[in-house]
Design a protein around this motif. Structure first.
Motif, short mmCIF file in Angstrom:
data_model
loop_
_atom_site.label_atom_id
_atom_site.label_comp_id
_atom_site.label_asym_id
_atom_site.label_seq_id
_atom_site.Cartn_x
_atom_site.Cartn_y
_atom_site.Cartn_z
N ASP A 175 0.87 -1.18 0.00
CA ASP A 175 0.00 0.00 0.00
C ASP A 175 0.90 1.22 0.00
O ASP A 175 1.70 1.42 0.91
CB ASP A 175 -0.91 0.02 1.23
N ILE A 176 0.78 2.04 -1.04
CA ILE A 176 1.61 3.23 -1.19
C ILE A 176 0.81 4.46 -0.76
O ILE A 176 -0.28 4.72 -1.28
CB ILE A 176 2.11 3.37 -2.64
N ALA A 177 1.36 5.19 0.20
CA ALA A 177 0.68 6.36 0.75
C ALA A 177 0.87 7.56 -0.17
O ALA A 177 1.98 7.81 -0.66
CB ALA A 177 1.21 6.67 2.14
N VAL B 97 0.15 15.64 -6.38
CA VAL B 97 0.01 14.33 -5.74
C VAL B 97 1.40 13.91 -5.27
O VAL B 97 2.29 13.63 -6.08
CB VAL B 97 -0.55 13.27 -6.72
N PHE B 98 1.60 13.91 -3.95
CA PHE B 98 2.88 13.54 -3.37
C PHE B 98 2.87 12.04 -3.08
O PHE B 98 1.98 11.55 -2.39
CB PHE B 98 3.15 14.34 -2.09
N VAL B 99 3.87 11.34 -3.59
CA VAL B 99 3.90 9.88 -3.53
C VAL B 99 5.13 9.41 -2.77
O VAL B 99 6.25 9.87 -3.03
CB VAL B 99 3.92 9.28 -4.95
N ASP B 100 4.92 8.48 -1.83
CA ASP B 100 6.01 7.90 -1.06
C ASP B 100 6.22 6.45 -1.49
O ASP B 100 5.36 5.60 -1.22
CB ASP B 100 5.71 7.95 0.44
N SER C 254 11.17 9.87 1.40
CA SER C 254 9.77 10.22 1.24
C SER C 254 9.69 11.54 0.49
O SER C 254 10.70 12.21 0.27
CB SER C 254 9.09 10.36 2.60
N SER C 255 8.48 11.92 0.12
CA SER C 255 8.29 13.16 -0.63
C SER C 255 8.16 14.39 0.27
O SER C 255 7.85 15.48 -0.20
CB SER C 255 7.06 13.06 -1.54
N ALA C 256 8.41 14.22 1.56
CA ALA C 256 8.21 15.32 2.51
C ALA C 256 9.10 16.52 2.22
O ALA C 256 8.75 17.66 2.54
CB ALA C 256 8.44 14.84 3.94
N VAL D 281 4.65 13.85 -7.58
CA VAL D 281 5.91 14.33 -7.01
C VAL D 281 6.60 13.22 -6.22
O VAL D 281 5.98 12.56 -5.37
CB VAL D 281 5.66 15.54 -6.08
N PHE D 282 7.89 13.04 -6.49
CA PHE D 282 8.71 12.05 -5.80
C PHE D 282 10.01 12.71 -5.34
O PHE D 282 10.53 13.60 -6.00
CB PHE D 282 9.10 10.90 -6.73
#
Length: 497
Positions: A72-74, A143-146, A100-102, A92-93
């Protein structure tokens, strides 16, 4: 350059240590999906009534193409209210692998931004989150993807390592993008990918994979401090080019600290690096006789180092040595990620924690944990992994062949994607004082793409003051947003429409 540093964030950025999940039972609990949470917000903008947007935190289930591992990708998505579906959307990665994309989320693009020190380093507590007037929400949904093993993203049954290869990583991220587009009815929107550091490598690979495997044609790629080919940023005993490509960033770092010769300008330094300097070090083995004394003297002057130090390293001064010695201030060192920033050196005499990379870990981790709970309404006990060392430590660079050859690049995939996707455009932004992914390395690679002029003119590279995370400097965050807004507004060249 100490390569473990490069691979640990090739940065994107940060290295928030997180213990790996051991045991299938614990991993299975960790993997459970996040119940979606949607909230409404207004971003204050000067001279307006504010920008209304919707935020959503959720996970996307993915399964690798071989039918094996699941995860499961947050993701956290922001959609500007009142816009048509033709409004752009950007995925965004960050990099690492393991980030993480933080960093891009709370450092540059999102509606909130961490208030950093004026120097571009970590602030002293208490940590403050401000409304971000430079948010990219002004011109695109986000859309920020981790990726698996970062942020809150987890695999089932302790199978995270199955996702830690080039192809598995791209496979899972492509599924996330296609899933989000389908669920939100955005197949016809202008679709962009933004990636930092190894995220630039991902962006190039994804551009081709999405078109081939998912039927998604991108409008544009934004690469921030990208690592497109690790072989040109990893100096070795028999590889001379990386030393030359890093030199202008080292000179820019020396000048930012008031060290080294103030002239000539950086374009002339680039010519020197790829001409006289490259020829000089190529002619002499690292353990052979000294290069030309005139070359040693010139290099020492440009870098602000003692002549004897440059001679001792045969004109190939490692970044960590330069960072420790250039200030001539015992106990202090420059950041390899941003040579305009210095700080106390906890390990004098050896390659150690970076003054920017290490000092910002707690700042960003704390800020993100507080933000998603207080502002976005997420209720979760799961550990947040800002940038875990585990993915980069176990990354399979040869896609199942068991290799750890970090010389892989994504330049061929980038060229193919640009050639086969009508109108696909590329914006690359580097910081001049980034010595981890030097700007000249990317320019050297892009200049050698075998593409016709009509395609090449869709590529734009810019350099800003600051380093790998140049957006930690508030003025450069503003400039980065301006460059991106211009890029989105421009659209494809007329001949591509």
């Amino acid at each position: 350059m100490h390569f473990r540093r490069v691979v640990a964030l090739v940065a994107a950025c940060g290295l928030a240590s997180a213990a790996p999940v051991d045991g299938a039972e614990e991993a299975q609990v960790e993997r459970s999906a996040i119940a979606p949470v949607t909230t409404g917000h207004i971003l204050p903008l000067a001279g307006t009534s504010g920008l209304s947007y919707q935020a959503k935190v959720e996970t996307v289930p993915v399964r690798l193409a071989d039918g094996g591992a699941e995860a499961d990708i947050a993701i956290i998505s922001y959609r500007r209210l009142g816009q048509r579906d033709s409004w752009p959307v950007t995925f965004v990665f960050n990099g690492g692998p393991g980030a993480s994309s933080a960093y891009l989320h709370l450092g540059a693009m999102g509606p909130k931004v961490v208030r950093m020190a004026a120097t571009g380093g970590a602030p002293a507590p208490p940590i403050v989150l401000d409304d971000n007037a430079d948010s990219w929400l002004r011109f695109t949904d986000l859309v920020f993807v981790d990726p698996v093993g970062t942020g809150f993203s987890r695999a089932a049954g302790g199978a995270e390592k199955a996702f830690w290869s080039i192809s598995a990583d791209i496979d899972s991220l492509a599924q996330v993008i296609a899933h989000w587009l389908g669920r939100n009815g955005r197949w016809l929107s202008p679709i962009y990918i933004a990636g930092e550091s190894y995220g630039g490598f991902r962006a190039a690979q994804l551009a081709l994979s999405l078109a081939q495997a998912q039927g998604v044609a991108l409008s544009g790629l934004v690469m921030i401090s990208p690592a497109l080919d690790l072989s040109v940023i990893r100096p070795g005993a028999h590889d001379v080019l990386p030393w030359a490509l890093a030199l202008p960033s080292m000179v820019a770092s020396a000048r930012a600290q008031g060290r080294g010769a103030a002239a000539p300008p950086l374009p002339a330094i680039e010519d020197f690096a790829l001409g006289e300097y490259l020829q000089g070090i190529a002619a002499i083995a690292p353990d052979g006789p000294d290069p030309d004394p005139a070359l040693i003297d010139k290099l020492a002057q440009l870098l602000g180092l003692e002549v004897e130090l440059v001679r001792r390293w045969h004109a190939r001064v490692p970044v960590w040595v330069f960072a420790e010695q250039v200030l001539r201030r015992p106990g202090w060192a420059l950041s390899a990620y941003d040579g305009s920033v210095s700080g106390p050196d906890p390990r004098p005499g050896r390659s150690g924690p970076d003054p920017v990379l290490e000092s910002t870990k707690a700042t960003l981790s704390s800020a993100f944990n507080a933000y998603v709970r207080a502002d976005l309404g997420l209720r979760i006990d799961r550990e947040f992994r800002l940038l875990s060392p585990e993915p980069s430590r176990h990354w399979d660079w040869e896609d199942g062949r068991g290799g750890r050859d970090r010389s892989r690049g994504a330049v061929d995939e980038l060229a193919e994607a640009l050639a086969l996707t009508p109108g696909l455009r590329l914006l690359v932004v580097h910081g001049r004082t980034d010595m981890v992914t030097p700007y000249l390395a990317t320019r050297w690679l892009l200049d050698r793409l075998e593409l016709p002029h009509e395609v090449r003119r869709r590529i734009r590279q810019e350099e800003l003051d600051g380093g790998h995370m140049m957006y930690f400097h508030a003025p450069q965050r503003t400039e980065l947003a301006r460059l991106a807004a211009d890029f989105y507004d421009a659209g494809p060249p007329e001949s591509s429409r």
